[in-house]
Design an enzyme around this catalytic site. Structure first.
Site, PDB file in Angstrom:
ATOM      1  N   ASP A 199       0.827  -1.200   0.000  1.00  0.00           N
ATOM      2  CA  ASP A 199       0.000   0.000   0.000  1.00  0.00           C
ATOM      3  C   ASP A 199       0.868   1.260   0.000  1.00  0.00           C
ATOM      4  OD1 ASP A 199      -2.720   1.201   0.387  1.00  0.00           O
ATOM      5  OD2 ASP A 199      -1.848   1.881   2.273  1.00  0.00           O
ATOM      6  N   GLU A 262       1.783  -0.175  -4.914  1.00  0.00           N
ATOM      7  CA  GLU A 262       0.812   0.871  -5.243  1.00  0.00           C
ATOM      8  C   GLU A 262       1.566   2.188  -5.321  1.00  0.00           C
ATOM      9  OE1 GLU A 262      -3.356   2.916  -3.762  1.00  0.00           O
ATOM     10  OE2 GLU A 262      -1.851   2.346  -2.287  1.00  0.00           O
TER      11      GLU A 262
END
Length: 530
Positions: A199, A262
């Site tokens: 993330d 990401e």
């Protein structure tokens, strides 16, 4: 080691919304396990599950209170182990979401960190004194709006958080913190996890001294408050690459593991996250360009060409059409072009990631104000940034709970779930679901679609055209009017179309409005009766 992820198709599951097995209206691990055969029938290779760690759910799992546990809402570690074993028994890989930029403010590490300025874990998070005017240390803005700093009365300093105040950012310059996070990665690798989606990887390091971010000269109302400044000093710092390389070293100590980052950055900056041959970083820095692209043939031609040209030697491309943060493809492109988009995603060179429900053509579901769950929407309402509409439950059948739950679902079902669901579309040979199944099966029989070269053909106002390998031709009509395209020399046969009854190719082919077509060049004209 093998590079299985190069030929794989990834499928993102938002666990709260995939399958409820215990009747509480929230999806869980046993629900995912009960649906594993759906993945096999669909034809995907790896399942990425959004966060399932213990969490107060201020940001629905992206506020982690324990990096080595399972939130009771989703099940137990035993349930997780059973899911891994069942997935592997079916030849499926399983990936987890790793959230290294921030933890929950209820994580024991942060509870210790804020207990006193002298606590050994104080430096595991980012603390700073007041600015000379008595306010926050700088002008940084949270991605969810408001200052990225919260004052702690007990210790008389501010702590930094790129998102909610309940999500304090970790200090990756602290070696003990790094060691603890790498130990958490190993915990899951030891349990058989095949990789991680990392993330907000580009957020993980902030500029030393916390200098102000410059104002954004292009800011306009509706973009979200975070865009008032350019995140020059609060993201994408040079030191993050050493951390990504260390994460890769952790993964490489296990066979056949993959890391996906990401990263929302321009293509030249994105490429740096592949690392170098001497110091590799993530195998797949997510490429989100198709999500926000202008949907026309010349633009997509340019995007693909520039991305392919920018790839470092040996780097493998990837493509994404949707995820848990962005509007669904059928909402952005319409149902007709969602079929073309599916053919695009599954025929470009590189690893595609499919977001759950997109194979059904799910659209963003309007959420009444009284049922909004997303903290992003609650903090900055009515400007179109809420994420609840793309996180609604998976519709499996036409029953009242759509086969997702026997209770009230945590978010409303899609209003057309009685007709837009897995069972109904499975029975319709022309459905979007069956188009996905056809395209995914074709990838397995035509290796050029998995790992072959891509050659873009001459730009066209209406049709995006490219070869995969020497003998596959993909033609995508990005318009709602008929369009013709000259066919390269050879005898061509249609392998797949987004529409029934595709035209037969000659020296040119006429594509119907919103039609995508895959042609195969035969070695010689087919003989009668062959």
């Amino acid at each position: 080691m093998t590079d299985w992820w190069k030929s794989a198709v990834l499928y993102q599951v938002y666990p709260r919304s995939f399958q409820d097995s215990d009747g509480d209206g929230i999806g869980d691990l046993n629900g995912i396990r009960a649906r594993l055969d759906y993945f096999v029938a669909l034809g995907i290779d790896a399942v990425w599950i959004s966060p399932i760690f213990p969490s107060p759910m201020a940001d629905f799992g992206y506020d982690v209170a324990d990096y080595t546990g399972i939130d009771p809402r989703f099940g137990t570690l035993a349930d997780f182990d059973a899911l891994v074993a069942a997935a592997h028994a079916r030849g499926l890989k399983l990936l987890l979401d790793f959230v290294p930029n921030h933890s929950s403010d209820r994580h024991p590490w942060f509870v210790e960190s804020r207990s006193s300025r002298t606590n050994p874990k104080r430096d595991w998070y980012l603390w700073a004194d007041r600015a000379p005017d008595g306010g926050p240390p700088n002008n940084w803005i949270s991605d969810f709006g408001g200052p990225t700093w919260t004052y702690d009365d007990r210790t008389g300093q501010y702590y930094e958080h790129a998102f909610l105040a309940e999500q304090p950012d970790l200090n990756w310059r602290n070696p003990d913190l790094r060691a603890a996070m790498y130990a958490a990665m190993r915990f899951w690798f030891d349990r058989g996890v095949d990789g991680f989606r990392i993330d907000v990887l580009w957020h993980m390091v902030k500029a030393a001294g916390f200098p102000d971010n410059p104002p954004n000269p292009h800011y306009r109302h509706g973009m979200g408050e975070m865009h008032r400044v350019l995140q020059i000093n609060s993201t994408d710092q040079p030191e993050v690459h050493a951390i990504a390389a260390e994460m890769r070293a952790v993964a490489d100590a296990y066979p056949d593991r993959v890391l996906i980052g990401e990263i929302y950055l321009p293509v030249p900056d994105l490429m740096a996250y592949y690392g170098t041959p001497e110091r590799p970083e993530v195998q797949l820095p997510f490429n989100f360009q198709l999500i926000d692209a202008e949907w026309d043939a010349p633009t997509l031609h340019r995007i693909i060409a520039e991305y392919e040209a920018a790839l470092p030697p040996g780097a493998w491309p990837n493509w994404v059409l949707g995820n848990h943060d962005r509007p669904r493809v059928a909402t952005k492109r319409g149902q007709a072009q969602a079929r073309v988009a599916a053919m695009l995603l599954l025929t470009l060179r590189g690893t595609p990631t499919l977001y759950y429900g997109d194979e059904l053509g799910l659209e963003d579901v309007p959420i009444p104000a009284s049922q909004v769950q997303d903290p992003r929407e609650l903090r900055e309402p009515n400007i179109g940034l809420g994420r609840d509409p793309v996180r609604t439950p998976m519709p499996w059948d036409a029953t009242e709970g759509a086969g997702f739950t026997t209770a009230t679902p945590w978010l409303p079902l899609n209003p057309d779930h009685a007709t837009r669901n897995v069972v109904t579309q499975s029975e319709d040979p022309t459905s979007l679901l069956n188009l996905h199944r056809q395209l995914l099966a074709l990838r397995r029989t035509q290796t050029a679609l998995e790992t072959g070269d891509l050659t873009l053909l001459a730009p066209d106002p209406a049709i995006l055209a490219y070869h995969r390998g020497p003998d596959l031709l993909v033609l995508l009509n990005l318009t709602d009017t008929p369009a013709s395209y000259p066919i390269p020399q050879g005898h061509w046969q249609a392998l797949a179309s987004t529409l029934p009854n595709p035209a037969s190719p000659g020296t040119t082919i006429e594509l119907a409005p919103n039609e995508g077509l895959i042609l195969h060049r035969q070695s010689s004209p087919a003989q009668p009766g062959a």
